[in-house]
Motif scaffolding. Structure first.
Motif, short mmCIF file in Angstrom:
data_model
loop_
_atom_site.label_atom_id
_atom_site.label_comp_id
_atom_site.label_asym_id
_atom_site.label_seq_id
_atom_site.Cartn_x
_atom_site.Cartn_y
_atom_site.Cartn_z
N ASN A 28 0.81 -1.22 0.00
CA ASN A 28 0.00 0.00 0.00
C ASN A 28 0.85 1.27 0.00
OD1 ASN A 28 -3.05 -0.56 0.20
ND2 ASN A 28 -2.19 -2.04 1.61
N VAL A 29 1.94 1.26 0.77
CA VAL A 29 2.81 2.44 0.78
C VAL A 29 3.46 2.64 -0.58
CG1 VAL A 29 4.94 3.40 1.75
CG2 VAL A 29 3.25 2.35 3.27
N ALA A 30 3.96 1.54 -1.18
CA ALA A 30 4.59 1.63 -2.50
C ALA A 30 3.61 2.11 -3.56
CB ALA A 30 5.15 0.26 -2.89
N ASN A 31 2.39 1.63 -3.48
CA ASN A 31 1.36 2.02 -4.44
C ASN A 31 1.02 3.50 -4.32
OD1 ASN A 31 -0.03 0.81 -6.59
ND2 ASN A 31 -1.95 0.82 -5.45
N VAL A 32 0.92 3.98 -3.10
CA VAL A 32 0.61 5.40 -2.87
C VAL A 32 1.77 6.27 -3.36
CG1 VAL A 32 0.32 7.17 -1.09
CG2 VAL A 32 -1.01 5.06 -0.98
N LEU A 33 3.02 5.88 -3.07
CA LEU A 33 4.18 6.64 -3.53
C LEU A 33 4.23 6.68 -5.06
CD1 LEU A 33 6.95 5.36 -1.07
CD2 LEU A 33 5.85 7.61 -1.08
N LEU A 34 3.82 5.59 -5.68
CA LEU A 34 3.83 5.52 -7.14
C LEU A 34 2.77 6.43 -7.75
CD1 LEU A 34 4.92 4.02 -9.72
CD2 LEU A 34 3.06 2.38 -9.39
N PHE A 35 1.59 6.48 -7.15
CA PHE A 35 0.48 7.22 -7.74
C PHE A 35 0.40 8.69 -7.33
CE2 PHE A 35 -1.44 3.14 -8.90
CZ PHE A 35 -2.08 3.47 -10.09
N THR A 36 0.98 9.04 -6.19
CA THR A 36 0.84 10.40 -5.67
C THR A 36 1.21 11.50 -6.69
OG1 THR A 36 1.14 9.69 -3.37
CG2 THR A 36 1.57 12.01 -3.86
N PRO A 37 2.32 11.37 -7.42
CA PRO A 37 2.64 12.43 -8.40
C PRO A 37 1.60 12.56 -9.52
CG PRO A 37 4.55 11.00 -7.97
CD PRO A 37 3.37 10.32 -7.39
N PHE A 38 0.75 11.55 -9.66
CA PHE A 38 -0.20 11.54 -10.78
C PHE A 38 -1.64 11.79 -10.34
CE2 PHE A 38 3.31 8.59 -11.75
CZ PHE A 38 3.86 9.23 -12.85
N ILE A 39 -1.83 12.32 -9.12
CA ILE A 39 -3.19 12.57 -8.63
C ILE A 39 -3.95 13.50 -9.58
CG2 ILE A 39 -4.50 13.83 -6.87
CD1 ILE A 39 -2.84 12.57 -4.74
N GLY A 40 -3.28 14.58 -9.98
CA GLY A 40 -3.93 15.54 -10.88
C GLY A 40 -4.29 14.91 -12.21
N TYR A 41 -3.37 14.12 -12.76
CA TYR A 41 -3.63 13.47 -14.06
C TYR A 41 -4.76 12.45 -13.94
CZ TYR A 41 0.91 15.47 -15.30
OH TYR A 41 1.94 16.33 -15.53
N LEU A 42 -4.79 11.73 -12.80
CA LEU A 42 -5.85 10.74 -12.59
C LEU A 42 -7.20 11.43 -12.49
CD1 LEU A 42 -6.74 7.84 -12.06
CD2 LEU A 42 -6.21 8.17 -9.63
N ALA A 43 -7.25 12.55 -11.78
CA ALA A 43 -8.51 13.29 -11.65
C ALA A 43 -8.97 13.80 -13.02
CB ALA A 43 -8.33 14.46 -10.68
N ASP A 44 -8.05 14.35 -13.80
CA ASP A 44 -8.39 14.84 -15.14
C ASP A 44 -8.87 13.70 -16.04
OD1 ASP A 44 -7.65 17.36 -14.34
OD2 ASP A 44 -5.63 17.25 -15.19
N PHE A 45 -8.20 12.55 -15.94
CA PHE A 45 -8.58 11.39 -16.75
C PHE A 45 -10.00 10.95 -16.41
CE2 PHE A 45 -8.95 6.71 -16.67
CZ PHE A 45 -8.88 6.45 -18.04
N LEU A 46 -10.31 10.89 -15.13
CA LEU A 46 -11.65 10.46 -14.71
C LEU A 46 -12.72 11.47 -15.13
CD1 LEU A 46 -10.74 9.12 -11.16
CD2 LEU A 46 -11.71 7.77 -13.02
N CYS A 47 -12.37 12.75 -15.12
CA CYS A 47 -13.32 13.78 -15.55
C CYS A 47 -13.62 13.65 -17.05
CB CYS A 47 -12.78 15.18 -15.24
SG CYS A 47 -12.80 15.59 -13.48
N ARG A 48 -12.62 13.20 -17.82
CA ARG A 48 -12.83 13.03 -19.26
C ARG A 48 -13.61 11.74 -19.56
NH1 ARG A 48 -7.43 14.75 -19.68
NH2 ARG A 48 -6.73 12.59 -19.96
N VAL A 49 -13.29 10.69 -18.81
CA VAL A 49 -13.90 9.38 -19.09
C VAL A 49 -15.30 9.27 -18.48
CG1 VAL A 49 -13.69 6.89 -18.69
CG2 VAL A 49 -11.67 8.24 -19.29
N VAL A 50 -15.44 9.69 -17.22
CA VAL A 50 -16.74 9.62 -16.55
C VAL A 50 -17.44 10.97 -16.74
CG1 VAL A 50 -17.94 9.11 -14.39
CG2 VAL A 50 -15.72 8.05 -14.87
N LYS A 51 -18.32 11.04 -17.72
CA LYS A 51 -18.96 12.29 -18.10
C LYS A 51 -20.02 12.71 -17.07
CE LYS A 51 -16.75 12.47 -22.05
NZ LYS A 51 -15.70 13.47 -22.27
#
Length: 547
Positions: A292-315
């Motif tokens: 869980n710690v490794a996964n969070v460290l991996l994804f944390t820099p991409f929070i903004g990109y993930l949010a933008d991706f979800l906003c585009r995909v989930v209308k």
């Protein structure tokens, strides 16, 4: 033999789950207002959001509760999607504390801990002390349940049919790891508790029914299975809440994919940290935390990109949120959160009522400012306050029916209900005063100087009375609320004096029936406002006297 195994395992699992529920609910009650305060400090800083997620999940001992609570805040527009993602990331780390609690390996002490907690609960008087005792009892039941399951499964190790069955759960190959992870996800999705499946996994591994590799693969799958709870909770939520739930699933699924692809290397890394041969439970807890710690460290820099991706995909679904408060149905799982948010909403009602007071004061001094548009705006405020009161009442009555809430929280709920109800009635009378003034203005019939002096005095006194009560409510100062009663008595005295003098006022040559009637109505409305504010004081005096 088989019946004894089933009874021990089933009984142990039931006690374990019941203990988890007691400990989680107890921790939530003890955390109380801290939960709302933690969420209040959130900023766009993702690191702070993750830290908040960790702390909240450690406090409530349930990633499902903290995740659903966070999604509820998104649904109510109290948190942005990016803030929520940070909290959810933190929840994934916070939930690993459960594994370390299980790693304490004090099963033999479970029964005395339960007994101590139960006895303390019987003899302690205060609500907070009883809650602490229940929390301790819940912890003891977790240990006791694990001990019963472990003892129940001991004979299984020598039964060939069970050995063959558990041999199917092998993580020797990549597809084997994926299969075991899928089983872990499925079981967790069914029972909707990763803590329960983690406890089962630790018990099976401790008894040698599954090996360490298989246990780690199961733990990976459990992280995916627990996300189903959040998805189910957002079926009727808004699009942003759905995006947050989907993000929770995405990060855990991708996490499992990359770890299973590197599974031998992951196990090699874990071997430097803990040795399953020495302590299997600690080794599994370490694997859970590391993932869980490794996964969070991996994804944390991409929070903004993930949010933008979800906003585009989930209308956006086009649904309009007609609610005026930010009390969301997903918050109802936590009574403290609802009570705290209710206070915020009532204070908003107070600001709206103050706006009405201010507009009326302006109308007295400058009658021409009381236009049709102003009256319409005042009507809109009064209508909104009605909606606030209804939504507050619905939510608070719902949690008031919860038998588990303590007396202190029950008093807070009843005070909130009383205050919102009286505030709504106050706004009704302020609207009536506005309409009376508008009627006089439209007929071009001004109040006499004496009448104007009286209504201005009543207005100022009533406004001061309201401010004192609203300030006392904001600062949780029931003493200040009670002290303001003297102003209410002054308003009553002023009203009686004005009423007695009204005959003399009505004898003036320029007075009309309409003027006198509206004047009498207005001073009576101020008295009624004072009466309803007094109801708040009396309610606080009755319920808070011994607090």
């Amino acid at each position: 033999m088989y019946l004894e195994i089933i009874f021990n395992v089933l009984g142990g699992l039931g006690i374990f789950l019941y203990g988890m529920d007691h400990m989680s609910s107890g921790m939530q009650k003890l955390a109380g207002r801290k939960l709302k305060k933690f969420l209040a400090v959130l900023t766009t800083n993702r690191c702070i959001a993750i830290l908040v997620g960790i702390v909240i999940t450690m406090l409530v001992q349930s990633s499902s509760v903290s995740t659903i609570m966070t999604i509820g805040f998104v649904n109510a527009s109290l948190l942005t999607l990016k803030q929520a993602l940070g909290v959810i990331f933190g929840a994934n780390i916070g939930t690993t504390v459960t594994g370390w609690i299980l790693a304490l390996n004090v099963g033999k002490y479970g029964l005395p801990i339960v007994g101590t907690g139960a006895i303390a609960h019987m003899f302690l008087k205060s609500d907070k002390a009883k809650t602490r005792a229940l929390t301790v009892m819940g912890l003891g039941m977790i240990f006791l349940g694990l001990e019963l399951m472990s003892n129940g499964l001991k004979p299984v190790r020598t039964m060939p049919e069970f050995v063959r069955m558990f041999a199917m759960f092998s993580a020797d190959t990549y597809f084997g790891v994926m299969k075991v992870a899928a089983i872990g996800a499925l079981i967790t999705a069914v029972v909707q508790s990763s803590s329960a499946t983690l406890g089962i996994t630790i018990t099976l591994a401790a008894q040698g029914l599954i090996d360490y590799r298989t246990a780690v693969a199961l733990v990976l799958g459990e992280n995916v299975g627990t996300t189903i709870t959040a998805i189910l909770a957002t079926l009727n939520a808004n699009v942003n809440a759905k995006r947050a739930a989907y993000a929770h699933t995405i990060i855990n699924v991708i996490g499992v994919i990359w770890v299973t692809a590197l599974f031998p290397f992951f196990l090699k890394f874990l071997s430097f940290v803990s040795n399953p041969d020495k302590n299997m439970t600690v080794a599994i807890a370490t694997a859970h935390t590391t993932f869980n710690v490794a996964n969070v460290l991996l994804f944390t820099p991409f929070i903004g990109y993930l949010a933008d991706f979800l906003c585009r995909v989930v209308k956006d679904d086009g649904k309009v949120n007609n609610r005026v408060t930010k009390i969301d149905s997903l918050m109802l799982k936590n009574s403290n959160i609802v009570v705290e948010q209710t206070r915020v909403e009532i204070l908003t009602m107070g600001k709206m009522i103050q706006t009405m007071f201010d507009e009326i004061a302006i109308a007295y001094k400058n009658p021409l400012d009381l236009t049709d548009e102003t009256v319409k705006e005042m009507g809109k405020i009064e209508d909104d306050i009605d909606l606030y009161q209804k939504e507050i009442t619905d939510a608070n009555f719902y949690i008031l029916n919860n038998k588990d809430i303590n007396q202190s929280l029950r008093i807070d709920i009843r005070n909130n209900l009383l205050t919102s109800d009286e505030y709504e009635t106050v706004s009704d009378y302020l609207m009536r005063i506005t309409n009376s003034l508008k009627k006089l203005h439209d007929k071009e019939i001004p109040l006499t100087e004496q009448e104007l002096n009286v209504v201005l005095k009543l207005h100022d006194k009533t406004n001061l009375f309201f401010k004192k009560i609203d300030s006392g409510f904001q600062n949780r100062n029931s003493a200040r609320i009670k002290e303001s009663l003297i102003i209410g008595k002054e308003i009553t005295s002023l009203y009686k004096s004005a009423k007695e003098s009204s005959i003399d006022f009505g004898a003036k040559e320029d007075a009309t029936t309409l003027s006198t009637t509206n004047y009498m109505d207005m001073i009576n409305y101020y008295r009624r406002v004072s009466d309803h504010l007094t109801n708040i004081i009396e309610g606080y005096a009755d319920r808070n006297g011994n607090r």
